[in-house]
Write a protein that holds these residues in place. Sequence first.
Motif, PDB file in Angstrom:
ATOM      1  N   GLY A   1       0.898  -1.393  -0.134  1.00  0.00           N
ATOM      2  CA  GLY A   1       0.105  -0.069  -0.023  1.00  0.00           C
ATOM      3  C   GLY A   1       0.730   1.229  -0.096  1.00  0.00           C
ATOM      4  N   HIS A   2       2.164   1.087   0.136  1.00  0.00           N
ATOM      5  CA  HIS A   2       2.820   2.394  -0.077  1.00  0.00           C
ATOM      6  C   HIS A   2       3.725   2.771  -1.278  1.00  0.00           C
ATOM      7  CE1 HIS A   2       2.613   2.823   4.545  1.00  0.00           C
ATOM      8  NE2 HIS A   2       2.815   1.366   4.410  1.00  0.00           N
ATOM      9  N   ASP A   3       3.905   3.823  -1.773  1.00  0.00           N
ATOM     10  CA  ASP A   3       4.680   4.128  -2.992  1.00  0.00           C
ATOM     11  C   ASP A   3       6.158   4.073  -2.524  1.00  0.00           C
ATOM     12  OD1 ASP A   3       5.611   4.988  -5.367  1.00  0.00           O
ATOM     13  OD2 ASP A   3       4.753   7.041  -5.281  1.00  0.00           O
ATOM     14  N   VAL A   4       6.744   2.646  -2.612  1.00  0.00           N
ATOM     15  CA  VAL A   4       8.114   2.613  -2.284  1.00  0.00           C
ATOM     16  C   VAL A   4       8.958   1.669  -3.168  1.00  0.00           C
ATOM     17  CG1 VAL A   4       7.452   0.799  -0.469  1.00  0.00           C
ATOM     18  CG2 VAL A   4       9.454   1.963  -0.451  1.00  0.00           C
ATOM     19  N   SER A   5      10.208   2.016  -3.358  1.00  0.00           N
ATOM     20  CA  SER A   5      11.101   1.161  -3.947  1.00  0.00           C
ATOM     21  C   SER A   5      11.776   0.382  -2.976  1.00  0.00           C
ATOM     22  CB  SER A   5      11.695   1.483  -5.150  1.00  0.00           C
ATOM     23  OG  SER A   5      10.722   2.082  -6.335  1.00  0.00           O
ATOM     24  N   ILE A   6      12.279  -0.768  -2.991  1.00  0.00           N
ATOM     25  CA  ILE A   6      12.944  -1.534  -1.828  1.00  0.00           C
ATOM     26  C   ILE A   6      13.759  -2.408  -2.456  1.00  0.00           C
ATOM     27  CG2 ILE A   6      13.282  -2.700   0.389  1.00  0.00           C
ATOM     28  CD1 ILE A   6       9.956  -1.959   0.281  1.00  0.00           C
ATOM     29  N   VAL A   7      15.332  -2.735  -2.313  1.00  0.00           N
ATOM     30  CA  VAL A   7      16.210  -3.616  -2.642  1.00  0.00           C
ATOM     31  C   VAL A   7      16.815  -3.884  -1.592  1.00  0.00           C
ATOM     32  CG1 VAL A   7      18.143  -4.230  -4.378  1.00  0.00           C
ATOM     33  CG2 VAL A   7      16.068  -2.835  -5.267  1.00  0.00           C
ATOM     34  N   VAL A   8      17.210  -4.983  -1.295  1.00  0.00           N
ATOM     35  CA  VAL A   8      18.301  -5.558  -0.548  1.00  0.00           C
ATOM     36  C   VAL A   8      19.369  -6.614  -1.104  1.00  0.00           C
ATOM     37  CG1 VAL A   8      18.688  -6.866   1.679  1.00  0.00           C
ATOM     38  CG2 VAL A   8      16.578  -5.503   1.407  1.00  0.00           C
ATOM     39  N   ALA A   9      20.688  -6.396  -0.966  1.00  0.00           N
ATOM     40  CA  ALA A   9      21.550  -7.454  -1.390  1.00  0.00           C
ATOM     41  C   ALA A   9      22.536  -7.919  -0.328  1.00  0.00           C
ATOM     42  CB  ALA A   9      22.139  -6.777  -2.637  1.00  0.00           C
ATOM     43  N   ALA A  10      23.184  -8.835  -0.706  1.00  0.00           N
ATOM     44  CA  ALA A  10      24.259  -9.290   0.114  1.00  0.00           C
ATOM     45  C   ALA A  10      25.235 -10.234  -0.462  1.00  0.00           C
ATOM     46  CB  ALA A  10      23.781  -9.925   1.215  1.00  0.00           C
ATOM     47  N   ALA A  11      26.555 -10.037  -0.405  1.00  0.00           N
ATOM     48  CA  ALA A  11      27.543 -10.862  -0.808  1.00  0.00           C
ATOM     49  C   ALA A  11      27.325 -10.988  -2.649  1.00  0.00           C
ATOM     50  CB  ALA A  11      27.495 -12.492  -0.107  1.00  0.00           C
ATOM     51  N   GLY A  12      27.003  -9.870  -3.166  1.00  0.00           N
ATOM     52  CA  GLY A  12      26.883  -9.845  -4.377  1.00  0.00           C
ATOM     53  C   GLY A  12      25.552 -10.527  -5.063  1.00  0.00           C
ATOM     54  N   GLU A  13      24.432 -10.802  -4.155  1.00  0.00           N
ATOM     55  CA  GLU A  13      23.449 -11.332  -5.066  1.00  0.00           C
ATOM     56  C   GLU A  13      22.206 -10.209  -4.514  1.00  0.00           C
ATOM     57  OE1 GLU A  13      22.582 -15.319  -5.488  1.00  0.00           O
ATOM     58  OE2 GLU A  13      24.604 -15.899  -4.660  1.00  0.00           O
ATOM     59  N   THR A  14      21.267 -10.014  -5.289  1.00  0.00           N
ATOM     60  CA  THR A  14      19.902  -9.458  -4.890  1.00  0.00           C
ATOM     61  C   THR A  14      19.128 -10.289  -4.128  1.00  0.00           C
ATOM     62  OG1 THR A  14      20.230  -7.789  -6.733  1.00  0.00           O
ATOM     63  CG2 THR A  14      18.061  -8.120  -5.705  1.00  0.00           C
TER      64      THR A  14
ATOM     65  N   SER B   1       9.255   7.019   9.431  1.00  0.00           N
ATOM     66  CA  SER B   1       9.084   5.853   9.977  1.00  0.00           C
ATOM     67  C   SER B   1       8.556   4.667   9.115  1.00  0.00           C
ATOM     68  CB  SER B   1       7.636   5.963  10.961  1.00  0.00           C
ATOM     69  OG  SER B   1       6.472   6.272   9.970  1.00  0.00           O
ATOM     70  N   LEU B   2       8.339   4.628   7.856  1.00  0.00           N
ATOM     71  CA  LEU B   2       8.232   3.533   6.868  1.00  0.00           C
ATOM     72  C   LEU B   2       9.655   3.033   6.706  1.00  0.00           C
ATOM     73  CD1 LEU B   2       6.779   1.489   4.949  1.00  0.00           C
ATOM     74  CD2 LEU B   2       6.789   3.488   3.314  1.00  0.00           C
ATOM     75  N   GLU B   3      10.541   4.028   6.284  1.00  0.00           N
ATOM     76  CA  GLU B   3      11.888   3.523   6.126  1.00  0.00           C
ATOM     77  C   GLU B   3      12.447   2.860   7.194  1.00  0.00           C
ATOM     78  OE1 GLU B   3      12.712   7.674   3.275  1.00  0.00           O
ATOM     79  OE2 GLU B   3      13.766   7.510   5.093  1.00  0.00           O
ATOM     80  N   ASP B   4      12.391   3.579   8.392  1.00  0.00           N
ATOM     81  CA  ASP B   4      13.030   2.693   9.416  1.00  0.00           C
ATOM     82  C   ASP B   4      12.329   1.493   9.746  1.00  0.00           C
ATOM     83  OD1 ASP B   4      14.089   5.369   9.614  1.00  0.00           O
ATOM     84  OD2 ASP B   4      13.399   6.086  11.630  1.00  0.00           O
ATOM     85  N   ALA B   5      10.826   1.238   9.621  1.00  0.00           N
ATOM     86  CA  ALA B   5      10.462   0.053   9.802  1.00  0.00           C
ATOM     87  C   ALA B   5      10.720  -0.955   8.731  1.00  0.00           C
ATOM     88  CB  ALA B   5       8.791   0.069   9.704  1.00  0.00           C
ATOM     89  N   LEU B   6      11.082  -0.638   7.411  1.00  0.00           N
ATOM     90  CA  LEU B   6      11.771  -1.515   6.485  1.00  0.00           C
ATOM     91  C   LEU B   6      13.310  -1.923   7.095  1.00  0.00           C
ATOM     92  CD1 LEU B   6      10.439   0.309   3.379  1.00  0.00           C
ATOM     93  CD2 LEU B   6       9.948  -2.198   3.954  1.00  0.00           C
ATOM     94  N   VAL B   7      14.020  -0.839   7.524  1.00  0.00           N
ATOM     95  CA  VAL B   7      15.404  -1.228   7.660  1.00  0.00           C
ATOM     96  C   VAL B   7      15.380  -2.255   9.122  1.00  0.00           C
ATOM     97  CG1 VAL B   7      17.596  -0.158   8.539  1.00  0.00           C
ATOM     98  CG2 VAL B   7      16.456   0.821   6.831  1.00  0.00           C
ATOM     99  N   ARG B   8      14.492  -1.815   9.923  1.00  0.00           N
ATOM    100  CA  ARG B   8      14.427  -2.783  10.945  1.00  0.00           C
ATOM    101  C   ARG B   8      14.122  -4.243  10.622  1.00  0.00           C
ATOM    102  NH1 ARG B   8      15.144  -0.501  15.907  1.00  0.00           N
ATOM    103  NH2 ARG B   8      15.032   1.781  16.264  1.00  0.00           N
ATOM    104  N   THR B   9      12.980  -4.285   9.710  1.00  0.00           N
ATOM    105  CA  THR B   9      12.850  -5.636   9.278  1.00  0.00           C
ATOM    106  C   THR B   9      13.907  -6.312   8.493  1.00  0.00           C
ATOM    107  OG1 THR B   9      10.217  -4.945   9.006  1.00  0.00           O
ATOM    108  CG2 THR B   9      10.928  -6.946   7.612  1.00  0.00           C
ATOM    109  N   ILE B  10      14.467  -5.465   7.739  1.00  0.00           N
ATOM    110  CA  ILE B  10      15.555  -6.159   7.032  1.00  0.00           C
ATOM    111  C   ILE B  10      16.769  -6.659   8.163  1.00  0.00           C
ATOM    112  CG2 ILE B  10      17.715  -5.757   5.565  1.00  0.00           C
ATOM    113  CD1 ILE B  10      15.992  -3.710   4.066  1.00  0.00           C
ATOM    114  N   GLU B  11      17.035  -5.928   9.211  1.00  0.00           N
ATOM    115  CA  GLU B  11      18.063  -6.481  10.415  1.00  0.00           C
ATOM    116  C   GLU B  11      17.431  -7.576  10.937  1.00  0.00           C
ATOM    117  OE1 GLU B  11      19.589  -5.352  14.498  1.00  0.00           O
ATOM    118  OE2 GLU B  11      17.816  -4.214  13.751  1.00  0.00           O
TER     119      GLU B  11
END
Length: 400
Positions: free
Chosen positions: A29-42, A363-373
């Motif tokens: 429901g949010h207008d957001v682009s998100i990408v997470v990568a690690a060790a050379g892979e998305t 707060s949406l950005e922060d929630a996404l980073v905490r979720t990634i962590e």
Amino acid sequence: MALALPFVLGASHAGAVPAERVLDHVAAGHDVSIVVAAAGETIYAHDAATPRTPASVQKVLLTMALFDALGPGHRITTRVLAQEPADGVVEDLWIAGGGDPSMVSGPGDATHTGTEDVARRIVESGVTRITGRIIADSSLFDDDWRAPGWQPWSRSFVARPTALALDGNHSSLPALALATELTRALERRGITVRGEPATGTAPAGIATIARIRSAPLSALVAHMNATSSNFYAEMLGKLLGARTFGTPGTIAKGARAVEVWARQRGVNVTSHDSSGLSYTNRLSALDLVRLLEEARRQPWGPALRASLPGAGRGTLSGRLAGVPVRAKTGTLWSGDSVLAGWVRLRGGGIAEFTVMAHDETKSLEDALVRTIEHSVVLPQARQSVPLHIGTTGNSPEGEK
């Protein structure tokens, strides 16, 4: 919907909801682009390829191109020129700017060059009297102060970037202000200066009698990224432009140098400035993460990460408490907001991430980073990436 990708996301403990589903839920429901990568892979992507405005995260691209071209240890040189002193006497004395954004009135320190430091070096060179005047040469850069995509109010957020700068260029005539301040500094040291301070271009054939070097580029960039200084960014962008395409340095040359650097690494960027004030800069979240991955592989990668604020520091003041993150923020009045950098995963390992949103809350950005962590778990073989990320960073200052 998130893209189906071959890299498996895990869960932080047995029976937990997979990270992909958690991130999908937070992003829904949010207008957001998100990408997470690690060790050379998305490992996760949501609306990854949509070009968006990077805002002040443009400064991260500038940092990458600068470090790759000059190195984190590079120091910017301001030169003093004159005919060789005869019994300590010179006629005109020229100070030629090299693009140091950190010059301040009075004494300098570990991160700033001071006019008192310049005066001391002139005295050490053997000058005892100036029968002419002190002339400031700012010709290394053009005096341009505008870029495509800047709004009518943009120049309220950045002073004019000039090759000779003083005190953040709050003066409308910064080169003349520097010549005036240096005249006073020399007079305080007992050096007579007969003429009035002026500006101009140094003639060919006169000698360099003193060189004053800035703090290392790593320190200048750390200030830029921690405080999101648009002035430092456009100064350093003009420096990069002059080094890449020749003098005079301009905002456009600096922006083009960033584009060329990214293109050489397979990434298409639309770049009109170095600060991120332009509303027409464009970059996708996927491509930004690709450049973060490129940075991780470079010898200057640790210097880039160290330049970014940690949780609760710099432009992350009041945000992401306790999260082991190094990241750059970006915000424009158009509603575009970005957060990008590195986070240490609770289950082990490091991830690059980018969140680019429109008309959403921090707060949406922060929630996404905490979720990634919390939720992203890497296979054991990919948890040993050598990368230090602390929970502290640079001194807190407001975002601009």
